[in-house]
Each structure stands twice: as structure tokens, then as C-alpha cells.
Scaffold this motif. Sequence first.
Motif, PDB file in Angstrom:
ATOM      1  N   ASP A 122      -8.158  22.165  16.036  1.00  0.00           N
ATOM      2  CA  ASP A 122      -9.379  21.703  15.378  1.00  0.00           C
ATOM      3  C   ASP A 122      -8.997  20.656  14.336  1.00  0.00           C
ATOM      4  N   PRO A 123      -9.361  19.377  14.569  1.00  0.00           N
ATOM      5  CA  PRO A 123      -8.955  18.322  13.641  1.00  0.00           C
ATOM      6  C   PRO A 123      -9.480  18.502  12.215  1.00  0.00           C
ATOM      7  N   GLN A 124     -10.667  19.068  12.046  1.00  0.00           N
ATOM      8  CA  GLN A 124     -11.201  19.279  10.699  1.00  0.00           C
ATOM      9  C   GLN A 124     -10.380  20.328   9.950  1.00  0.00           C
ATOM     10  N   VAL A 125     -10.043  21.394  10.632  1.00  0.00           N
ATOM     11  CA  VAL A 125      -9.190  22.425  10.031  1.00  0.00           C
ATOM     12  C   VAL A 125      -7.800  21.836   9.780  1.00  0.00           C
ATOM     13  N   GLY A 126      -7.320  21.032  10.724  1.00  0.00           N
ATOM     14  CA  GLY A 126      -6.006  20.409  10.578  1.00  0.00           C
ATOM     15  C   GLY A 126      -5.929  19.482   9.382  1.00  0.00           C
TER      16      GLY A 126
ATOM     17  N   LEU B 208       6.230  19.853  15.246  1.00  0.00           N
ATOM     18  CA  LEU B 208       5.792  20.368  13.949  1.00  0.00           C
ATOM     19  C   LEU B 208       6.346  21.765  13.669  1.00  0.00           C
ATOM     20  N   LEU B 209       6.491  22.563  14.700  1.00  0.00           N
ATOM     21  CA  LEU B 209       7.018  23.912  14.516  1.00  0.00           C
ATOM     22  C   LEU B 209       8.509  23.920  14.200  1.00  0.00           C
TER      23      LEU B 209
ATOM     24  N   GLU C 289       1.774  28.768  15.234  1.00  0.00           N
ATOM     25  CA  GLU C 289       1.409  27.780  16.249  1.00  0.00           C
ATOM     26  C   GLU C 289      -0.007  27.252  16.046  1.00  0.00           C
ATOM     27  N   GLN C 290      -0.928  28.094  15.579  1.00  0.00           N
ATOM     28  CA  GLN C 290      -2.299  27.613  15.360  1.00  0.00           C
ATOM     29  C   GLN C 290      -2.338  26.551  14.272  1.00  0.00           C
TER      30      GLN C 290
ATOM     31  N   ALA D 285      -3.929  18.169  16.042  1.00  0.00           N
ATOM     32  CA  ALA D 285      -5.245  17.633  16.403  1.00  0.00           C
ATOM     33  C   ALA D 285      -5.713  16.615  15.360  1.00  0.00           C
ATOM     34  N   TYR D 286      -5.474  16.912  14.086  1.00  0.00           N
ATOM     35  CA  TYR D 286      -5.849  15.964  13.031  1.00  0.00           C
ATOM     36  C   TYR D 286      -5.028  14.686  13.128  1.00  0.00           C
ATOM     37  N   LEU D 287      -3.719  14.816  13.263  1.00  0.00           N
ATOM     38  CA  LEU D 287      -2.867  13.627  13.331  1.00  0.00           C
ATOM     39  C   LEU D 287      -3.243  12.724  14.504  1.00  0.00           C
ATOM     40  N   HIS D 288      -3.723  13.327  15.578  1.00  0.00           N
ATOM     41  CA  HIS D 288      -4.119  12.524  16.729  1.00  0.00           C
ATOM     42  C   HIS D 288      -5.487  11.865  16.567  1.00  0.00           C
ATOM     43  N   THR D 289      -6.127  12.055  15.421  1.00  0.00           N
ATOM     44  CA  THR D 289      -7.342  11.300  15.117  1.00  0.00           C
ATOM     45  C   THR D 289      -7.010  10.044  14.319  1.00  0.00           C
ATOM     46  N   LEU D 290      -5.787   9.945  13.836  1.00  0.00           N
ATOM     47  CA  LEU D 290      -5.397   8.822  12.967  1.00  0.00           C
ATOM     48  C   LEU D 290      -5.050   7.605  13.828  1.00  0.00           C
TER      49      LEU D 290
END
Length: 115
Positions: free
Chosen positions: A25-29, A82-83, A101-102, A109-114
Motif C-alpha cells: 500500500d503506497p500510502q502506508v508505505g 529492503l529486507l 515483509e509487509q 509500493a511507495y518508492l515505485h510511485t516516485l
Amino acid sequence: PCLAALLVLPACTEPPLPLTVAGGDPQVGRRKTAEFGCGACHSIPGIAGATTRVGPPLEGFALRNYIGGVLPNDGENLVRFLLDPLAHNPRSTMPKVLADEQDARDIAAYLHTLR
């Protein structure tokens, strides 16, 4: 040949499809990126105070070809990196920060919105 080149050229200039991360979830990320202190080393657009340049800036991360200089930039590779960054690039200075992992999926997911 010239006509064929003109037909292909627009495809080269279109932005790539958005990258996705299964279960992320990009917002949570975005929130977790701030909580985990990623801005202590990286400049990150959208994260208050994340202007440090110890690690590479993360602006345009979704457009990069590689993660840590070694893994193709896709969702699953980013989660793995990242892990445990050093498992994929022993010369990386990025510490192992995430154990969940979550968390990695959401941050990926957030980084892939940049863009």
C-alpha cells in the motif's frame, strides 16, 4: 526505414507503466518511510525533512533500471533488497532496518510511485 522509425519513436518517449508491488500500500508505505527514518540517509520527495544525501536521492526511483546497482527494479526485487540490502550488494552501506515483509512491501509500493 524512415517511416518505420517514425512509428516506433513515440513508443520510446512514453513513460513506462507504473510499477506495482503485490500486497503493498503506497500510502502506508509513505508513512512507514518517514517512521523508519529513511530520510536520515536519503532525500525523498513527499517526506518532511528527508533531504539528506548520505545515500542516493530517491526522486525518480520508479524510473531507475536497477536497485542498489545490482537487481532489476521490480516489486519483488525491491522487497528483497529492503529486507536485506547486504545480501544483494555486500558493498552497500544501507543497513538492514526492516524485519517485516509487509513493511517492505508497503515501502516498495511507495518508492515505485516516485517518478
